[in-house]
Design an enzyme around this catalytic site. Structure first.
Site, short mmCIF file in Angstrom:
data_model
loop_
_atom_site.label_atom_id
_atom_site.label_comp_id
_atom_site.label_asym_id
_atom_site.label_seq_id
_atom_site.Cartn_x
_atom_site.Cartn_y
_atom_site.Cartn_z
N CYS A 111 0.87 -1.19 0.00
CA CYS A 111 0.00 0.00 0.00
C CYS A 111 0.90 1.23 0.00
O CYS A 111 1.68 1.43 0.95
CB CYS A 111 -0.88 -0.01 1.24
SG CYS A 111 -1.96 1.43 1.38
N CYS A 170 -0.04 3.06 -6.80
CA CYS A 170 -1.13 2.62 -5.92
C CYS A 170 -1.44 1.20 -6.34
O CYS A 170 -1.61 0.93 -7.55
CB CYS A 170 -2.35 3.52 -6.08
SG CYS A 170 -3.79 2.86 -5.19
N1 DGL Z 1 -3.73 0.32 -2.49
C1 DGL Z 1 -3.51 1.52 -1.72
C2 DGL Z 1 -2.24 2.23 -2.19
O1 DGL Z 1 -1.40 1.61 -2.80
C3 DGL Z 1 -4.77 2.31 -1.74
C4 DGL Z 1 -4.81 3.32 -0.68
C5 DGL Z 1 -6.18 3.77 -0.26
O2 DGL Z 1 -6.82 3.02 0.50
O3 DGL Z 1 -6.57 4.86 -0.63
O4 DGL Z 1 -2.04 3.40 -1.95
#
Ligand code: DGL
Length: 291
Positions: free
Chosen positions: A73, A204
């Site tokens: 994340c 992301c």
């Molecule tokens: N998959 C997360 C990232 O890489 C998403 C973050 C979120 O929950 O906004 O930032």
């Protein structure tokens, strides 16, 4: 003794795109994936809240026997990792490790091999413009620009927050005119007349779910960098360089999937991102008493 599993954490199920590549590259290890879907998305939350949520989930994974946790994340890595690595782990968990996605992805964007150390490894001579797409939290942290200013000072880094992409992915809205509208909304400004990026990092772990629409929206010849394969390649390298951790990791090829929200929904939507059926279990996350 080899008793530990590798914990993989994401705010929701986007991190399954990273786990998918870890399973392909490092299939023998045992993995626990935790998606904090009940509190996702993290992207627009404050620094303090993201830090606390991430720390609670990391502690949950430590408590389940993971000596190593990978933050799949960007938002949690950008907002919380440094504080957790520098202030929390040395005091509370000196024998456990947490790794994030920002450094390895910045190295890849700079064209550097794994393990580059700013100030020690000579900076990359890469030039031109690159773009980093991420959540509002990741972009506001400026983490990628700061890493890249050390790793590849000649690169021009353009950052673009895409706040609606995670909600679209979490809602399963992966195509259609509404999704295309928001895909173009964040990508088109990068290609306005000027100095367009030659490479784009999808910073992301949810964004690969939109890859077909993103690819269709960027001019041909622009390279899209997937964090999932970067993480798999660089974690494999990290484990070779850290035998003190590698020898603690068990290798029975087991996988466990945990979510803080509805497990049926997580299993269905997450299975699509993982590329294989999964059966998730719901857990409750406890607060961590720490100043
Ligand atoms: N998959 C997360 C990232 O890489 C998403 C973050 C979120 O929950 O906004 O930032």
């Amino acid at each position: 003794m080899r008793i530990g599993r590798i914990g993989v954490f994401d705010s929701g199920f986007g991190g399954l795109t990273v786990l998918r590549e870890l399973l392909a590259t490092l299939p023998d290890y045992d993995y626990v994936f935790l998606g904090d879907s009940a509190r996702a998305p993290y992207g627009a939350r404050s620094f303090e809240v993201i830090h606390d949520f991430a720390l609670e989930c990391i502690e949950a994974l430590f408590g389940m026997g993971c000596p190593l946790v990978v933050l799949a994340c960007n938002t949690a890595t950008a907002r919380a990792l440094r504080t957790i690595q520098q202030r929390y782990l040395p005091v509370r968990r000196p024998d456990l490790r947490v790794l994030g996605v920002v450094r390895p992805s910045a190295e890849a964007l700079a064209g550097l091999p794994p393990g580059a150390i700013p100030g020690v490894t000579p900076p990359a001579m890469a030039e031109g413009t690159v773009a980093v797409l991420g959540t509002a939290g990741t972009i506001a942290s400026d983490s990628y620009r700061i890493e890249l200013s050390h790793l590849a000072p000649r690169l021009r880094v353009v950052q673009q927050a895409c706040p609606l992409w995670v909600p679209l992915v979490e809602a399963g809205e992966l195509d259609g005119p509404g999704t295309d509208f928001f895909v173009h909304r964040y990508l088109d400004p990068l290609f306005a007349p000027g100095d367009p990026p030659a490479r784009i990092l999808l910073a992301c772990t949810h964004y690969p779910a939109l890859l077909p629409r993103i690819r269709a929206a960027v001019p041909g010849g622009v390279e899209l960098i997937s964090q999932a394969s970067v993480m798999a390649e660089r974690l494999a390298d990290w484990l070779v360089r850290h035998p003190e951790m590698e020898t603690r990791l068990s290798r029975r090829g087991t996988r466990e999937f945990l979510t803080t929200d509805d497990p049926d929904w997580f299993s269905e939507a997450g299975g699509r991102l993982l590329g294989q059926a999964l059966e998730a279990r719901r857990i409750r996350i406890l607060p961590v008493a720490y100043p």
